[in-house]
Design a protein around this motif. Structure first.
Motif, PDB file in Angstrom:
ATOM      1  N   GLU A 367       9.006   1.539  -3.244  1.00 15.85           N
ATOM      2  CA  GLU A 367       8.789   0.835  -4.512  1.00 15.85           C
ATOM      3  C   GLU A 367       7.456   0.102  -4.511  1.00 15.85           C
ATOM      4  O   GLU A 367       6.737   0.085  -5.518  1.00 15.85           O
ATOM      5  N   TRP A 368       7.117  -0.505  -3.375  1.00 14.35           N
ATOM      6  CA  TRP A 368       5.851  -1.238  -3.273  1.00 14.35           C
ATOM      7  C   TRP A 368       4.662  -0.286  -3.402  1.00 14.35           C
ATOM      8  O   TRP A 368       3.684  -0.590  -4.075  1.00 14.35           O
ATOM      9  N   ARG A 369       4.741   0.869  -2.779  1.00 12.12           N
ATOM     10  CA  ARG A 369       3.667   1.852  -2.898  1.00 12.12           C
ATOM     11  C   ARG A 369       3.473   2.257  -4.362  1.00 12.12           C
ATOM     12  O   ARG A 369       2.340   2.360  -4.848  1.00 12.12           O
ATOM     13  N   GLU A 370       4.570   2.460  -5.063  1.00 10.91           N
ATOM     14  CA  GLU A 370       4.490   2.868  -6.466  1.00 10.91           C
ATOM     15  C   GLU A 370       3.791   1.796  -7.309  1.00 10.91           C
ATOM     16  O   GLU A 370       2.939   2.105  -8.149  1.00 10.91           O
ATOM     17  N   VAL A 371       4.142   0.527  -7.070  1.00  8.81           N
ATOM     18  CA  VAL A 371       3.507  -0.574  -7.804  1.00  8.81           C
ATOM     19  C   VAL A 371       2.019  -0.643  -7.480  1.00  8.81           C
ATOM     20  O   VAL A 371       1.171  -0.760  -8.377  1.00  8.81           O
ATOM     21  N   CYS A 372       1.692  -0.575  -6.200  1.00  6.40           N
ATOM     22  CA  CYS A 372       0.292  -0.682  -5.784  1.00  6.40           C
ATOM     23  C   CYS A 372      -0.563   0.433  -6.386  1.00  6.40           C
ATOM     24  O   CYS A 372      -1.684   0.188  -6.864  1.00  6.40           O
ATOM     25  N   GLU A 373      -0.062   1.629  -6.358  1.00  4.09           N
ATOM     26  CA  GLU A 373      -0.824   2.754  -6.912  1.00  4.09           C
ATOM     27  C   GLU A 373      -1.005   2.608  -8.419  1.00  4.09           C
ATOM     28  O   GLU A 373      -2.041   2.996  -8.973  1.00  4.09           O
ATOM     29  N   ALA A 374      -0.017   2.012  -9.086  1.00  5.12           N
ATOM     30  CA  ALA A 374      -0.118   1.816 -10.534  1.00  5.12           C
ATOM     31  C   ALA A 374      -1.118   0.718 -10.889  1.00  5.12           C
ATOM     32  O   ALA A 374      -1.775   0.777 -11.936  1.00  5.12           O
ATOM     33  N   TYR A 375      -1.275  -0.296 -10.022  1.00  4.46           N
ATOM     34  CA  TYR A 375      -2.116  -1.455 -10.327  1.00  4.46           C
ATOM     35  C   TYR A 375      -3.547  -1.322  -9.808  1.00  4.46           C
ATOM     36  O   TYR A 375      -4.435  -2.047 -10.259  1.00  4.46           O
ATOM     37  N   TYR A 376      -3.780  -0.430  -8.868  1.00  2.00           N
ATOM     38  CA  TYR A 376      -5.091  -0.360  -8.204  1.00  2.00           C
ATOM     39  C   TYR A 376      -6.175   0.043  -9.200  1.00  2.00           C
ATOM     40  O   TYR A 376      -6.017   0.993  -9.975  1.00  2.00           O
ATOM     41  N   ASN A 377      -7.279  -0.714  -9.193  1.00  2.00           N
ATOM     42  CA  ASN A 377      -8.407  -0.486 -10.116  1.00  2.00           C
ATOM     43  C   ASN A 377      -8.007  -0.641 -11.582  1.00  2.00           C
ATOM     44  O   ASN A 377      -8.620  -0.044 -12.469  1.00  2.00           O
TER      45      ASN A 377
END
Length: 448
Positions: A367-377
Motif C-alpha cells: 500500500e505504501w509503494r502505491e501511495v509513493c508512486e502516485a505522489y512522486y513528482n
C-alpha cells in the motif's frame, strides 16, 4: 507525581468512579452539539473527548518561547524572499503569486496571525513541528464552544472545583492586534479614517462561517462596524473597495487561504486591485504565504537560509523542524522512501485540513509503494515522521467509552509574534486527520 500527572490521575479517577454519570452526560452533550456553531455547513467539525487538556505555567512559558522564536525566523525568511530574487526561486511560487507577495502591505509586520502546530512532549518540553498555518488560521471558535460545552461535563467540573483553570481568550485579543496593525498602516496612509469599516472575507462556501460571525461580533463590541462578506462579492470603484451594499471597506481580515485565492483569481480581482494600489488594509497580506507553504520547512534546512539566521535560530531549526524535502527527483529518491515506510510522511505542498497526507505506519509495504508512486513528482513534500506524545483519554460520544492513549497536536496561536493560546487536537493512530481520526478537547491553563 507532578501537577500535570496529578490532574490526569484525578480525571481518570473521576471518570471511573462516576462512569455512568459521565457517559450519560456525554450523550446529552452529543445531542447539544447539533445546535451549536460547531456545526458548519451541515457537518460536525468537532468530536469532543471526556478529558480536557490542562497546561501548566511551565508549558505556557515554553509556548511563549516557541512562538517568539518561530515568529522571528518566519519574518527573517519573508524579508529575504522579498529582497532576494534568487532566494525566491526555492519556493516555486507562480508569477502571479510572487507579484502579490512582493506588493507592499503598508505596514511592517510580516506575520500578523499564525498557528504553529507542534507535537509537544509534556514530560520534557521538547517538540517537533507539524506545520505552520498563516492565512486562514482557525479553530478559535471551536475551543471557545468546547469550553462552554464543558459546563455539562461532570469530570471536568470536578477538576475545576479542585484546581483553578482558565481558558485562553482568542477573539478580543485578535481584534486589539488587528487595530494596532491598522494604526501602523495609517501612518503610511493617513487618508484612511481613524476608525475603519471592517470586512471578514473568505469563500463562504468553504470557510468556517460561524467563527467569522463571532469575530464580527467582537469587532462590533469595540464599536467597529464589521461584516462577514464573500470575497467574490467585493467591488472596486474609483479607488474604493466596496461591500455589496455599496459602503466603503477600509480594513480586511483575510480568512481566505492563498491557495483558494489563486485558484479563483479572476473572481477576486476587486480585492487584489485594491490591495496592489494601497487602498485597503489587508490583514494578513500575501507575504504570509511564504511561511504557510509546506516548502518553508525545506527552505529552513538550506544553506542560504542558515546564512541569515543566528546560531541560536539555526539550532532551533535543527532540533525542532523535521527534515523536509521535495518529494520528487530533485529532493529524494523514490526507492529510499518506499524502503523506509515508517520514517517518512508525505504532504501536499499547499493544502489544508490534512487533505492527501499519508504515512507508511498504518499501511502495508504494498500500500505504501502505491501511495509513493502516485505522489512522486506530483507537488508533495517528503518529511521525516515526528514521534508524537500520547496521553490517556475517553471517547464516550463517538467511541467505546474505554480509556485509550491518544496522540496530541498542540496549535500555538501567534498574534503578531505574541503567544495568544492553544488549540489541542488528539487522535488514536499515527495521523491526526481533520474529518477523520481527529478528536478535540478544550485547552486550559492551571494557575494554582
Amino acid at each position: 507525581m507532578n501537577l500535570r500527572e496529578q490532574i490526569y490521575a484525578d480525571y481518570i479517577r473521576e471518570l471511573k468512579e462516576h462512569y455512568e454519570e459521565n457517559r450519560a452526560a456525554a450523550e446529552e452533550m452529543k445531542e447539544e452539539l447539533q445546535h451549536t456553531p460547531l456545526i458548519s455547513r451541515g457537518r460536525l467539525i468537532d468530536k469532543p473527548l471526556a478529558m480536557q487538556k490542562v497546561y501548566t505555567r511551565e508549558d505556557d512559558w515554553r509556548f511563549r518561547e516557541i512562538v517568539e522564536m518561530t515568529h522571528r525566523i518566519c519574518c527573517k525568511v519573508i524579508d529575504r524572499y522579498v529582497a532576494d530574487p534568487e532566494y525566491r526561486k526555492g519556493f516555486g511560487f507562480s508569477e502571479k503569486l510572487e507579484e502579490l507577495i512582493l506588493a507592499d502591505p503598508g505596514y511592517p509586520d510580516e506575520l500578523p496571525m499564525a498557528r504553529f502546530d507542534i507535537f509537544y512532549h509534556e514530560d520534557t518540553g521538547d517538540f517537533k513541528f507539524c506545520e505552520i498555518n498563516t492565512d486562514g488560521t482557525s479553530a478559535m471558535n471551536e475551543d471557545f464552544h468546547l469550553d462552554k460545552l464543558n459546563l455539562r461535563n461532570p469530570a471536568h467540573q470536578a477538576i475545576c472545583r479542585k484546581y483553578r483553570l482558565r481558558s485562553y481568550e482568542l477573539f478580543d485579543s485578535w481584534v486589539e492586534t488587528f487595530l494596532e496593525l491598522y494604526t501602523h498602516y495609517r501612518k503610511k496612509h493617513p487618508e484612511m479614517p481613524l476608525v475603519p469599516t471592517v470586512a471578514i472575507v473568505d469563500f463562504l462556501d468553504k470557510g468556517n462561517v460561524p467563527e467569522f460571525y463571532e469575530f464580527a461580533a467582537r469587532f462590533r463590541q469595540k464599536e467597529i462596524y464589521a461584516q462577514v462578506i464573500d470575497i467574490r462579492s467585493l467591488r472596486y470603484e474609483d479607488g474604493r473597495l466596496l461591500a455589496p451594499e455599496g459602503y466603503e471597506i477600509h480594513g480586511i481580515y483575510r480568512r481566505a487561504v492563498t491557495a483558494d485565492v489563486m485558484e479563483e483569481y479572476d473572481s477576486v480581482t476587486a480585492l487584489l486591485d485594491a490591495y496592489r494600489e494601497g487602498n485597503v488594509f489587508l490583514c494578513g497580506s500575501f507575504r504570509t504565504q511564504v511561511a504557510h507553504a509546506k516548502t518553508f520547512f525545506s527552505m529552513l534546512h538550506r544553506e542560504e537560509t542558515r546564512a541569515i539566521l543566528t546560531a541560536e535560530e539555526n539550532r532551533f531549526v535543527r532540533e525542532h523542524v523535521p527534515y523536509t524535502c521535495d518529494f520528487g527527483e530533485e529532493g529524494i529518491k523514490l526507492e529510499e522512501v518506499i524502503r523506509n515506510k515508517d520514517k517518512y510522511i508525505l504532504k501536499p505542498n499547499d493544502s489544508y485540513g490534512s487533505d492527501s497526507v499519508a504515512d507508511g505506519r498504518g499501511r502495508s509495504p504494498e500500500e505504501w509503494r502505491e501511495v509513493c508512486e502516485a505522489y512522486y513528482n506530483k507537488g508533495f513534500i517528503c518529511q521525516e515522521y515526528a514521534e508524537q506524545y500520547a496521553t490517556p483519554n475517553v471517547d464516550f460520544m463517538f467511541g467505546d467509552g474505554r480509556t485509550w492513549d491518544y496522540i496530541n497536536m498542540n496549535g500555538l496561536y501567534s498574534y503578531n509574534g505574541s503567544f495568544a493560546g492553544v488549540f489541542t487536537r488528539q487522535a488514536r493512530g499515527t495521523i491526526i486527520a481533520s474529518h477523520g481520526s481527529e478528536r478535540n478537547v478544550a485547552s486550559y491553563l492551571v494557575t494554582e
